[in-house]
Design a protein around this motif. Structure first.
Motif, PDB file in Angstrom:
ATOM      1  N   PHE A 227      37.329  34.459  44.466  1.00 45.37           N
ATOM      2  CA  PHE A 227      38.501  34.608  43.598  1.00 45.37           C
ATOM      3  C   PHE A 227      38.414  35.800  42.652  1.00 45.37           C
ATOM      4  CE2 PHE A 227      38.305  30.201  44.893  1.00 45.37           C
ATOM      5  CZ  PHE A 227      39.611  29.979  45.317  1.00 45.37           C
ATOM      6  N   SER A 228      37.197  36.197  42.305  1.00 43.88           N
ATOM      7  CA  SER A 228      37.061  37.208  41.240  1.00 43.88           C
ATOM      8  C   SER A 228      37.655  38.559  41.621  1.00 43.88           C
ATOM      9  CB  SER A 228      35.600  37.350  40.811  1.00 43.88           C
ATOM     10  OG  SER A 228      34.790  37.514  41.937  1.00 43.88           O
ATOM     11  N   ASP A 229      37.714  38.857  42.938  1.00 46.07           N
ATOM     12  CA  ASP A 229      38.236  40.170  43.336  1.00 46.07           C
ATOM     13  C   ASP A 229      39.727  40.161  43.654  1.00 46.07           C
ATOM     14  OD1 ASP A 229      35.762  41.198  42.994  1.00 46.07           O
ATOM     15  OD2 ASP A 229      35.160  40.933  45.102  1.00 46.07           O
ATOM     16  N   ARG A 230      40.357  39.020  43.509  1.00 48.28           N
ATOM     17  CA  ARG A 230      41.789  38.960  43.843  1.00 48.28           C
ATOM     18  C   ARG A 230      42.627  39.650  42.775  1.00 48.28           C
ATOM     19  NH1 ARG A 230      43.291  35.705  47.921  1.00 48.28           N
ATOM     20  NH2 ARG A 230      41.525  34.653  48.858  1.00 48.28           N
ATOM     21  N   ARG A 231      43.822  40.072  43.169  1.00 45.99           N
ATOM     22  CA  ARG A 231      44.658  40.780  42.205  1.00 45.99           C
ATOM     23  C   ARG A 231      45.090  39.847  41.071  1.00 45.99           C
ATOM     24  NH1 ARG A 231      50.827  41.349  44.251  1.00 45.99           N
ATOM     25  NH2 ARG A 231      50.862  39.612  45.715  1.00 45.99           N
TER      26      ARG A 231
ATOM     27  N   ASP B  14      54.076  31.288  37.932  1.00 46.33           N
ATOM     28  CA  ASP B  14      54.507  31.014  39.309  1.00 46.33           C
ATOM     29  C   ASP B  14      54.580  32.314  40.124  1.00 46.33           C
ATOM     30  OD1 ASP B  14      56.538  32.136  37.908  1.00 46.33           O
ATOM     31  OD2 ASP B  14      58.070  30.673  38.478  1.00 46.33           O
ATOM     32  N   GLY B  15      53.847  33.335  39.636  1.00 41.36           N
ATOM     33  CA  GLY B  15      53.879  34.633  40.311  1.00 41.36           C
ATOM     34  C   GLY B  15      53.058  34.647  41.591  1.00 41.36           C
ATOM     35  N   PRO B  16      53.188  35.719  42.411  1.00 39.34           N
ATOM     36  CA  PRO B  16      52.493  35.773  43.704  1.00 39.34           C
ATOM     37  C   PRO B  16      50.966  35.709  43.557  1.00 39.34           C
ATOM     38  CG  PRO B  16      53.538  37.892  43.136  1.00 39.34           C
ATOM     39  CD  PRO B  16      54.031  36.888  42.154  1.00 39.34           C
ATOM     40  N   GLU B  17      50.422  36.268  42.462  1.00 42.02           N
ATOM     41  CA  GLU B  17      48.965  36.234  42.273  1.00 42.02           C
ATOM     42  C   GLU B  17      48.473  34.785  42.201  1.00 42.02           C
ATOM     43  OE1 GLU B  17      51.149  37.671  40.270  1.00 42.02           O
ATOM     44  OE2 GLU B  17      50.653  39.773  39.898  1.00 42.02           O
TER      45      GLU B  17
END
Ligand code: PEP
Ligand code: MN
Length: 368
Positions: free
Chosen positions: A60-64, A12-15
């Motif tokens: 999506f692949s470059d997201r943190r 449930d984290g921000p990522e």
């Protein structure tokens, strides 16, 4: 599409929330979060479901927090390995880890009958250092006139005896959704002395409503037995029914398939499919040498055909052996002819361990 996150990302984290928000911009696409945190493995994935064909992976692949994005086929979406692109973390239950690298014995009664027999069996397992067992309370029988299992009334004392002898998990077949409630209630009433792995028998392998029911709960893991007349593809699709409803804690069990070519065995032994299932799916694989070989016959070399069938599966990497034992096979109410005796338990365990060690040596050599 599966978005695999770094192990330290919280489900449930921000990522994860950012990914779900980004997914919501695509019409007809929904995101579902899957997470697993065991003693040695952690895994968080976001699965994008629906109209994902037009969703670009690099959105999506470059997201943190993202390790990689895997485009999956429709088939085996949740249980699939997707050409080795996703890991097989397995699952934890009652302090035991079940995965494609682990090994468990599940010996016990095909059908629960006398409390003395159940107790003697658990006592023998405890003496052999085994904390997982099989016990059938609900029996699907070919003839309506055969013993149908003791059902709900036996659950309290079976679970209490399991707890008394340190059995942590009992594999128990369920035939209908209400059996889950009966098991849950009996466990609660007796103070949760043990855990239960819900077994889906070969005869219910395509009972899709039952598969959905065991998939809609996550309290109990599921041991799915291949349908006796199902192709591997059909059987894996049936497993996907369980997983797609939300329960990923599944073990796939081979138990032989019906064919006259299997005679004189009860079923044609299909344990060469163990590595195939591990390649195609993330599921740990169980073998049942009792229901496949079907008779406790001694081979000229001094080992029974049940021992040899078990070896067939273990030498190719099976993670679990579900096997019938009975203190007095001649008086067993179900499948006595295929049961090994409790005196044979230590020898069987030793024999299987020899084969498991040989398998591990084969793997070590191949990976060197
Ligand atoms: C069992 O394991 O008790 C059983 C009935 O097996 P299958 O569903 O493989 O026949
Ligand atoms: Mn049986």
């Amino acid at each position: 599409m599966i978005i695999i996150l770094q192990p330290d990302v919280a489900p449930d984290g921000p990522e994860v929330l950012e990914i779900l928000a980004a997914a919501a911009h695509y019409a007809g696409v929904t995101g579902k979060v899957y997470s697993f945190k065991g003693q040695t493995h952690a895994l968080v994935e976001v699965h994008l479901l629906g109209e994902t064909k037009l969703v670009p992976a690099d959105a999506f692949s470059d997201r943190r927090g993202v390790v990689r994005v895997v485009r999956v086929s429709e088939r085996y979406r949740v249980i699939g390995r997707h050409a080795g692109q996703v890991d097989a973390p397995g699952f934890d239950y009652c302090g035991e880890h079940f995965g494609q690298e682990t090994f468990h014995f599940f010996p016990g009664l095909c059908a629960v009958d006398e409390p003395e027999y159940v107790e003697a069996t658990f006592r023998a397992l405890a003496a052999a250092g085994i904390t997982t067992a099989r016990m059938g309370a609900y029996k699907p029988r070919t003839s309506p006139y055969d013993f149908q299992g003791l059902g709900k009334p036996c659950l309290p004392w079976v679970f209490e005896l399991a707890g008394k002898y340190g059995v942590k998990v009992v594999s128990m077949e369920v035939l209908r959704e209400s059996h889950l409630d009966e098991i849950r209630d009996a466990l609660r009433a007796s103070g949760e002395p043990t855990g239960v792995m819900l077994q889906i028998g070969t005869r219910n392998a395509q009972n899709f409503e039952l598969l959905k029911a065991v998939g809609q709960q996550q309290e109990f893991p599921v041991l799915f037995k291949r349908g006796m007349g199902l192709t591997l593809e059909e059987a894996l699709n049936a497993c996907e029914y369980i997983a797609s409803e939300g329960n990923r804690n599944i073990v796939f069990c081979l138990r032989g398939v019906k064919s006259h070519l299997g005679a004189p065995h009860r079923n044609l032994i299909d344990f060469a499919h163990v590595p195939v299932i591990k390649r195609l799916t993330r599921l740990p694989v169980c073998i049942d040498p009792s229901h496949s070989a079907g008779r406790r016959v001694l081979a000229p070399d001094g080992l029974t055909e049940i021992h040899h069938a078990a070896a067939d599966g273990v030498i190719v990497g099976a993670n679990m052996v579900l096997v019938d034992f009975h203190p007095a096979p001649a008086s067993a109410l179900c499948d006595g002819p295929q049961a090994l005796t409790l005196e044979e338990l230590p020898g069987f365990v030793d024999d299987v361990r020899i084969v498991r060690e040989a398998y591990l040596k084969r793997v070590q050599r191949a990976r060197a």
